[in-house]
Design a protein around this motif. Structure first.
Motif, PDB file in Angstrom:
ATOM      1  N   LYS A  94       0.852  -0.903  -0.110  1.00  0.00           N
ATOM      2  CA  LYS A  94       0.061   0.090  -0.052  1.00  0.00           C
ATOM      3  C   LYS A  94       1.086   1.118  -0.048  1.00  0.00           C
ATOM      4  O   LYS A  94       0.706   2.156  -0.653  1.00  0.00           O
ATOM      5  CB  LYS A  94      -0.956   0.083   1.097  1.00  0.00           C
ATOM      6  N   GLU A  95       1.712   1.050   0.769  1.00  0.00           N
ATOM      7  CA  GLU A  95       2.893   2.318   0.843  1.00  0.00           C
ATOM      8  C   GLU A  95       3.464   2.500  -0.382  1.00  0.00           C
ATOM      9  O   GLU A  95       3.643   3.588  -0.762  1.00  0.00           O
ATOM     10  CB  GLU A  95       3.991   1.859   1.963  1.00  0.00           C
ATOM     11  N   GLU A 137       1.398   4.676  -2.431  1.00  0.00           N
ATOM     12  CA  GLU A 137       0.766   5.558  -1.682  1.00  0.00           C
ATOM     13  C   GLU A 137      -0.771   5.583  -1.547  1.00  0.00           C
ATOM     14  O   GLU A 137      -1.483   6.659  -1.733  1.00  0.00           O
ATOM     15  CB  GLU A 137       1.143   6.968  -2.281  1.00  0.00           C
ATOM     16  N   THR A 145      -3.369   5.629   0.915  1.00  0.00           N
ATOM     17  CA  THR A 145      -3.656   6.120   2.530  1.00  0.00           C
ATOM     18  C   THR A 145      -5.073   5.440   3.023  1.00  0.00           C
ATOM     19  O   THR A 145      -4.987   5.143   4.232  1.00  0.00           O
ATOM     20  CB  THR A 145      -3.612   7.618   2.404  1.00  0.00           C
ATOM     21  N   ALA A 146      -5.908   5.249   1.946  1.00  0.00           N
ATOM     22  CA  ALA A 146      -7.380   4.843   2.702  1.00  0.00           C
ATOM     23  C   ALA A 146      -7.245   3.536   3.189  1.00  0.00           C
ATOM     24  O   ALA A 146      -6.286   2.764   2.600  1.00  0.00           O
ATOM     25  CB  ALA A 146      -8.245   5.041   1.386  1.00  0.00           C
ATOM     26  N   LYS A 147      -8.076   3.162   3.787  1.00  0.00           N
ATOM     27  CA  LYS A 147      -8.257   1.624   4.229  1.00  0.00           C
ATOM     28  C   LYS A 147      -8.842   0.860   3.199  1.00  0.00           C
ATOM     29  O   LYS A 147      -9.877   1.127   2.566  1.00  0.00           O
ATOM     30  CB  LYS A 147      -9.220   1.556   5.629  1.00  0.00           C
ATOM     31  N   GLU A 204      -7.720   6.307  -8.112  1.00  0.00           N
ATOM     32  CA  GLU A 204      -7.568   5.175  -7.286  1.00  0.00           C
ATOM     33  C   GLU A 204      -7.550   3.713  -7.756  1.00  0.00           C
ATOM     34  O   GLU A 204      -6.867   2.839  -7.725  1.00  0.00           O
ATOM     35  CB  GLU A 204      -8.579   5.300  -5.994  1.00  0.00           C
ATOM     36  N   TYR A 217      -1.045  -1.590  -7.199  1.00  0.00           N
ATOM     37  CA  TYR A 217      -0.960  -2.208  -5.927  1.00  0.00           C
ATOM     38  C   TYR A 217      -1.285  -3.918  -6.177  1.00  0.00           C
ATOM     39  O   TYR A 217      -0.414  -4.664  -5.390  1.00  0.00           O
ATOM     40  CB  TYR A 217      -2.112  -1.680  -4.881  1.00  0.00           C
TER      41      TYR A 217
END
Lengths: 468, 252
Positions: free
Chosen positions: B129-130, B133, B135-137, B151, B158
């Motif tokens: 996830k990092e 980047e 940030t959302a769950k 996204e 991702y």
């Protein structure tokens, strides 16, 4: 009565059953004799429904009514039942599990429990003996007999069922579970009758399970009346997992007062023929009803959901969502009817029925219907019938997930829109697990929906995600 | 050689879309496929990934030397082929966690490995996830449901990071991205690059190639690779436009 209906053996038995239950020999519900007699008259006038009737056009009872069912009119020994039939030990009241067997209430010590806060839970028959005024005030007022043959038959012949009374301002935290089990040594006809009364500002969660223990044929005619006082709130779940030889006709009639809230969710996992009828009357301003359901059917199963919502007064809201997945030769029916009366201004009502049909032999008859007499309302209705989404299937498979599992994932997700609205965590997990098992073809008709059980294996909620 | 496409002809409903594609991709390489709209770029990506509805009339696709024409899409994925979708599909009701775990475990199963332990899986999710980047769950969110355009594209990278494919084909991953999202997506791709994997970036614009520097650029036009070259070809193309390709093709 038409000639065709004479081929229903049960019709010959009904007068004897009525004599045994209500006549000289019968002892329970003496005060209801007139109500029962008039209900029998209603039934005799109406007869069993047939396909010529508008509301029964898509559901044919001819086959399931062609068997010579019997009815347990005599008392049986509680001890035998407890040991023989109920795998799980019948819990004491603090765990709130109630059992019905052949339409009779099963108990260990006392059929009726009165708790400190005034809550009464137990057998309807016992409640009628002890609190006749309380029962008579509501009994038969919401599940009408004049135009509903099964309600009439149930009213005339029921043996027992669950009675719940929640006094004003009492919130019952722990869910109450009613398990109606069929599966015996003979083809049995069961009339189960329940009455649930919630006084003003009270709260209850009720889980009504219809289970079977073996593959014996049965026909259950269940009627539940629910009365919600002002600002009262009920979460009501119907979990249905009966064998393919069994039929279930389940009616729930709800009367809602001002600002009351109904959340009823039917999870239909298995059954030969199941017909659920929900009658919801929004009779006080600010009342709200969520009426949800999910049905999974395959082989020759037949699942019918009828929802009738009566917006009788202004400022009420109702929301219906039913989703179904049909495989093989399965058939399903959805009939939603929202009535908005002349004075029911500012009504907000929605109705939606979505289906996935997996074969070209499976079939759904869906009929969302609005009948609106007020002019300031917001109502919507819709029905969809489709297959699994090919682009979603490819997307999932492109991530290395096999076609079978991709289909499973999509079907599970489709049903999840309804199942994820189950508010009790343990029940939701259990139901979602049962749905997965059902979609994989691994659910046994003997898998029960019990929440507490002496057998810990049944409560392993761990879901193996690799198998979804 | 990781991917070898020889004289590939593909039709949809009898209409020929690809007319003799040749392409070779080795480990450690980044390829860019450019070209005007409707020229067969997405078709090529879909055919490599195994989407149904395409008819291969001629030629072959070899992956690690194996002909993959008859392989179902999931097996191609398990073999290490990843497609970053131009239009990622929303799947309501299937959580990202569940989706990735099922996906990872099926790939592991294919390679005779045990399912990933829960702890390791969660750590991996957090780490990846990092990388892009996010940030959302993600845990309880359904796959792509309610995700913005940016996204969704980040989510593709991702997933690529989670599955660590050997060959990633990114179909117009840059379309609809603002400059920040573009930088994040490109960064992710660059970080995932090793000497053992390869990336094929399909794009309409040169812009993405400022961030992902290709070793090879191929220009696809009317179902054929009409030009191949180094990264400077992309710049030339940007300067002269696709009309130049048209003229060049007509000259021949």
């Amino acid at each position: 009565m038409s000639k065709e209906l004479n081929s229903i053996p049960v019709l010959d038995s009904i007068p004897q059953w009525f004599d045994a239950i209500v006549g000289k020999e019968g002892n329970a519900f003496k005060g209801l004799q007139n109500v029962r007699t008039s209900a029998l008259e209603d039934f005799n006038r109406l007869g069993f429904p047939n396909k010529k009737m508008e509301k029964w056009r898509s559901t044919d009872l001819k086959n399931v009514l062609s068997f010579d069912y019997s009815m347990a009119t005599k008392d049986f020994l509680m001890k035998d039942i407890l040991e023989e039939v109920f795998e799980c030990e019948v819990q004491e009241l603090d765990s709130y599990v109630m059992n019905l067997y052949k339409g009779r209430f099963v108990y260990k010590e006392s059929p009726l429990h009165i708790l400190d806060d005034g809550v009464i839970v137990g057998s309807l028959s016992a409640a009628f003996d002890k609190y006749p005024e309380l029962v008579e005030k509501h009994f038969g007022k919401y599940a009408k007999t004049e135009n509903n043959a099964f309600n009439a038959l149930n009213t005339a012949l029921f043996l027992d069922g669950l009675f719940v009374y929640i006094p004003k301002n009492v919130k019952v935290e722990k869910p109450l579970q009613l398990i109606n089990a069929v599966g015996t040594t003979e083809d049995v006809f069961v009339q189960n009758r329940n009455l649930i009364i919630l006084e003003e500002n009270s709260q209850l969660t009720l889980i009504h399970c219809d289970d079977s223990y073996n593959y014996k044929r049965s026909f259950t005619n269940s009627v539940t009346e629910i009365v919600l006082g002002a600002n009262a709130s009920i979460d009501h779940y119907r979990l249905q997992n009966i064998n393919n030889n069994s039929s279930l006709k389940s009616t729930v009639a709800v009367e809602q007062a001002r600002d009351s809230r109904l959340n009823t969710n039917s999870i239909i996992l298995n059954g030969g023929l199941i017909r659920n009828e929900s009658f919801v009357t929004l009779n006080g301003e600010g009342a709200h009803a969520d009426i949800l359901g999910v049905y999974l059917a395959d082989k020759n199963q037949h699942i019918d959901n009828q929802v009738y919502v009566d917006h009788a007064v202004p400022h009420c809201t109702s929301n219906e969502l039913f989703k179904g997945i049909l495989d093989d030769y399965a058939r399903a029916v959805f009939n939603g009817h929202i009535l908005v009366r002349r004075d029911a201004q500012e009504t907000l009502a929605s109705q939606n029925n979505a289906n996935i049909i997996l074969t070209d032999k499976a079939m759904i008859n869906t009929k969302p219907f609005l009948e609106i007499y007020a002019d300031d309302v917001k109502c919507s209705h819709g029905a969809t019938v489709g297959q699994l989404d090919d682009s979603a299937l490819f997307y999932i498979r492109q991530r290395g997930i096999s076609e079978d599992n991709a289909r499973m994932l999509l079907m599970y997700a489709f049903a999840a829109e309804v199942t994820q609205k189950i508010k009790i965590d343990s029940l939701r997990e259990r139901v979602e697990d049962m749905v997965k098992k059902r979609l994989r073809g691994e659910l046994s008709i003997c898998d029960q929906c019990v929440l507490q059980c002496s057998n810990p294996e049944k409560y392993n909620f761990e879901i193996d995600m690799s198998k979804i | 050689m990781l991917l070898q496409i020889k004289n590939l002809h593909v039709s949809i409903n009898g209409k020929e879309i690809l007319r003799g594609i040749n392409l070779e991709v080795n480990k450690g390489e980044v390829h860019a496929i450019m070209g005007p709209n409707g020229t067969g770029k997405s078709t090529l990506a879909n055919v490599i990934a195994g989407k149904e509805g395409y008819e291969i009339t001629q030629g072959e696709i070899l992956y690690n030397g194996k002909d993959i024409q008859k392989m179902p899409p999931e097996v191609r994925a398990q073999e290490g082929i990843f497609l970053g979708f131009q239009y990622p599909v929303e799947i309501p009701g299937v959580s990202m966690t569940n989706f990735m775990r099922t996906s990872l475990n099926e790939i592991r199963k294919y390679h005779g490995q045990e399912p990933i332990p829960a702890k390791e899986f969660l750590a991996r999710m957090a780490e990846k996830k990092e990388l892009v980047e996010i940030t959302a769950k993600l845990t309880n969110r359904s796959v792509n449901e309610g995700f913005s355009g940016g996204e969704k594209k980040k989510n593709e990278i991702y997933q690529m990071a989670m599955l660590e494919p050997q060959l990633a084909i990114l179909d117009e991953t840059d379309s609809g991205l603002d400059i920040d999202a573009l930088r994040i997506v490109a960064n992710g791709v660059n970080k995932l690059k090793t000497s053992e994997n390869a990336t094929v970036v399909i794009t309409h614009y040169q812009r993405l190639l400022d961030y992902i520097v290709p070793d090879f650029v191929h220009v696809l036009f009317e179902g054929k690779v009409v030009l191949s070259g180094g990264k400077e070809l992309a710049l030339e193309l940007e300067e002269k436009g696709y009309d130049w390709i048209k003229k060049e093709t007509e000259k021949r």
